[in-house]
Motif scaffolding. Structure first.
Motif, short mmCIF file in Angstrom:
data_model
loop_
_atom_site.label_atom_id
_atom_site.label_comp_id
_atom_site.label_asym_id
_atom_site.label_seq_id
_atom_site.Cartn_x
_atom_site.Cartn_y
_atom_site.Cartn_z
N SER A 73 0.83 -1.20 0.00
CA SER A 73 0.00 0.00 0.00
C SER A 73 0.86 1.25 0.00
CB SER A 73 -1.03 0.00 1.13
OG SER A 73 -0.44 -0.31 2.34
N ASN A 74 2.14 1.12 0.36
CA ASN A 74 3.02 2.29 0.21
C ASN A 74 3.10 2.73 -1.25
OD1 ASN A 74 3.69 2.59 2.90
ND2 ASN A 74 5.50 1.30 2.77
N ASN A 147 -1.94 4.56 12.84
CA ASN A 147 -0.58 4.16 13.20
C ASN A 147 0.19 5.46 13.42
OD1 ASN A 147 1.89 2.95 13.43
ND2 ASN A 147 2.01 2.25 11.33
N ASP A 172 -6.55 5.10 4.97
CA ASP A 172 -5.59 4.00 4.96
C ASP A 172 -6.06 2.96 5.98
OD1 ASP A 172 -3.43 2.29 5.38
OD2 ASP A 172 -1.92 3.89 5.30
N TYR A 175 -4.92 -1.72 8.90
CA TYR A 175 -5.24 -2.56 10.07
C TYR A 175 -6.74 -2.82 10.19
CZ TYR A 175 -0.49 -1.22 10.97
OH TYR A 175 0.85 -1.01 10.83
N THR A 198 -3.86 -3.60 2.64
CA THR A 198 -2.57 -4.24 2.37
C THR A 198 -2.62 -5.73 2.71
OG1 THR A 198 -0.22 -4.28 2.97
CG2 THR A 198 -1.73 -3.57 4.69
N SER A 200 0.11 -6.97 3.92
CA SER A 200 1.30 -7.07 4.77
C SER A 200 1.00 -7.40 6.23
CB SER A 200 2.08 -5.75 4.75
OG SER A 200 2.53 -5.46 3.46
N LYS A 201 -0.20 -7.10 6.72
CA LYS A 201 -0.45 -7.22 8.15
C LYS A 201 -1.28 -8.48 8.43
CE LYS A 201 1.95 -3.48 8.33
NZ LYS A 201 1.54 -2.13 8.06
N ARG A 209 4.72 -7.99 -0.87
CA ARG A 209 4.53 -6.60 -1.28
C ARG A 209 3.31 -6.43 -2.18
NH1 ARG A 209 5.26 -4.31 1.72
NH2 ARG A 209 5.78 -2.31 0.78
C1 LIG Z 1 2.19 -1.18 7.48
C2 LIG Z 1 1.43 0.00 6.95
C3 LIG Z 1 1.20 0.14 5.59
C4 LIG Z 1 1.60 -1.01 4.73
O1 LIG Z 1 2.47 -0.82 3.81
P1 LIG Z 1 2.75 -1.95 2.74
O2 LIG Z 1 3.48 -1.14 1.75
O3 LIG Z 1 1.42 -2.45 2.22
O4 LIG Z 1 3.53 -3.02 3.40
C5 LIG Z 1 0.43 1.18 5.12
N1 LIG Z 1 -0.09 2.08 5.98
C6 LIG Z 1 0.09 1.96 7.30
C7 LIG Z 1 -0.55 2.92 8.22
C8 LIG Z 1 0.86 0.94 7.82
O5 LIG Z 1 1.07 0.86 9.14
#
Ligand SMILES: *Cc1c(COP(=O)(O)O)cnc(C)c1O
Length: 343
Positions: A73-74, A147, A172, A175, A198, A200-201, A209
Motif C-alpha cells: 500500500s506504500n 498508526n 488507509d 489494520y 494491504t 502485509s499485516k 509486497r
Molecule cells: C504497514 C502499513 C502500511 C503497509 O504498507 P505496505 O506497503 O502495504 O507493506 C500502510 N499504511 C500503514 C498505516 C501501515 O502501518
C-alpha cells in the motif's frame, strides 16, 4: 530530506513493524511453488492485472474498474500522490500519523500541511474543518485505525473530511481487520473517497509486497496514468490471486491476535505506564517514570525489539509494541516489567 527508517536489530523477539507473527498457510506455499514453475517468464505481465482485480473486486462487491493494485500500500499511496500531489498542491495529514504520507508527498514536491491531534492523541473534527477550509489540500489522509497510536477514528472524522474536502480523501485501512468499522462500504462514484488495504499485516504476506485501493472509477483511471507500465509482475499477480483463496483462514487468526492484544493492554496498564486502547495489532504506551530510550535498550538487551517512538514529534517518551505470538508477548511483558524496575 532524510529517509524513512525502522531500526532492524537481530534479536529473537521482533515486535517493531506490525507484521503478522504467523506464516501464511501451507496450502498457499504449495500454490506459489507451482506458480513459480508455470509463469510465462519470457512475457511481460498482464498490464491491467485483470484477473487479480476481478478477484479483489468480488471480495468487496465492487467493479474491477474500482480497484488499483500495487507493490504494497506504500506504492498505492505513492501513486495517489504522483497523480494528485506534486508541486503547487498541498497534502494534509493529522499528526501523529503514518510517516509515509508526509515523506512521499514531500518527494513529489507537494506542500504538506499537518493538522494536530489533541494531547490524548484523538482528533477533533473541528481541526479537520480548520485545516481543510484554510489550505484546501488536494489530498487528505486519515489512517484508521491510526498508526502509531492504534486509536480507532470516530466516523465523525471521516464525515468531516468528506464535508470539507475540495480534493480527495484517502482512508488507509492497513489494520482494518482488527478494527470495529471500515469506510469500505462508503466508497461510491459520487464521493471523492479512496480506501487502501494491504496484504502485509493480517494476511501474513509482508514479503510479497501487495496492497490495493478501492475508489471511484475516475480515480483508478488517474492512478493508471501515473504508475509505471507492468509494475505488477506476473508471479505476484498469480500468487496474490492464490492468496485470496485463503483469506478466511488468515482472518481466523485475527481473533487470536485481538485476545493477545487485550492481554498485553491489561498487563501494561498494570505497570507504571500510560497505554492507549488499540483497534489494531499494536499498542502504544509510555513509561511514566523511566526514560523510554533506556527501557527500549534494556528490552533489546533482553532479546525483545519494540519500536522506539520516543524522539518522534508529539510522541515524547512513547514506545510501540506489535502483538506477536503468545510466547513472544510473554517475553515482551517479562522484559518490560524488568526494564521498568531499574531506575
Ligand atoms: C504497514 C502499513 C502500511 C503497509 O504498507 P505496505 O506497503 O502495504 O507493506 C500502510 N499504511 C500503514 C498505516 C501501515 O502501518
Amino acid at each position: 530530506m532524510s529517509g524513512y527508517h525502522s531500526a532492524q536489530v537481530d534479536v529473537p523477539v521482533r515486535l517493531n513493524t506490525n507484521e503478522s507473527p504467523f506464516p501464511p498457510p501451507d496450502g498457499w506455499l504449495d500454490a506459489v511453488a507451482n506458480i513459480a514453475k508455470t509463469v510465462p517468464w519470457n512475457r511481460y505481465p498482464d498490464r491491467g492485472a485483470i484477473e487479480l482485480r476481478e478477484t479483489i473486486a468480488r471480495r468487496h462487491n465492487v467493479s474491477p474498474a474500482n480497484i488499483f493494485v500495487a507493490n504494497g500500500s506504500n506504492e498505492v499511496i505513492q501513486t495517489i500522490l504522483l497523480a494528485y500531489g506534486g508541486a503547487g498542491r498541498c497534502v494534509a495529514t493529522f499528526e501523529p500519523t503514518y510517516q509515509m504520507y508526509s515523506q512521499i508527498a514531500g518527494v513529489t514536491g507537494a506542500d504538506v500541511v499537518q493538522g494536530e491531534r489533541k494531547a490524548d492523541l484523538t482528533l477533533d473534527p473541528l481541526e479537520i474543518e480548520r485545516v481543510l477550509t484554510r489550505d484546501k489540500p488536494s489530498v487528505s489522509f486519515l489512517c484508521n485505525p491510526n498508526n502509531p497510536t492504534g486509536l480507532i477514528e470516530p466516523r465523525a472524522n471521516l464525515d468531516a473530511l468528506l464535508a470539507h474536502t475540495t480534493g480527495i480523501v484517502v482512508v488507509d485501512e492497513a489494520y482494518a481487520e482488527f478494527s470495529e468499522w471500515s469506510a469500505m462500504d462508503m466508497v461510491s462514484e459520487d464521493k471523492p473517497l479512496a480506501v487502501t488495504r494491504t496484504f502485509s499485516k493480517t494476511l501474513s504476506m509482508a514479503a510479497l509486497r501487495v496492497g490495493y485501493v478501492v475508489a471511484p472509477k475516475q480515480m483508478i483511471a488517474d492512478l493508471e496514468i501515473a504508475v509505471l507500465p507492468y509494475h505488477l509482475d506476473s508471479f505476484k499477480q498469480a500468487a496474490t490471486i492464490a492468496a485470496l483463496g485463503f483469506v478466511s483462514e488468515m482472518e481466523q487468526r485475527v481473533d487470536a491476535i485481538k485476545s493477545e492484544r487485550t492481554r498485553i493492554f491489561t498487563a501494561v496498564s498494570d505497570m507504571d505506564c500510560d497505554v492507549w486502547p488499540s483497534g489494531s495489532n499494536f499498542i502504544l504506551f509510555r513509561p511514566r517514570s523511566s526514560a523510554a530510550s533506556a527501557v527500549w535498550q534494556r528490552m533489546v538487551d533482553a532479546g525483545v525489539l519494540v519500536r522506539d517512538c520516543s524522539t518522534w514529534p508529539r510522541l515524547t517518551g512513547c514506545l510501540r509494541v506489535t502483538v506477536g505470538t503468545a510466547d513472544e508477548n510473554s517475553a515482551f511483558l517479562g522484559a518490560l516489567s524488568a526494564a521498568l524496575s531499574i531506575n
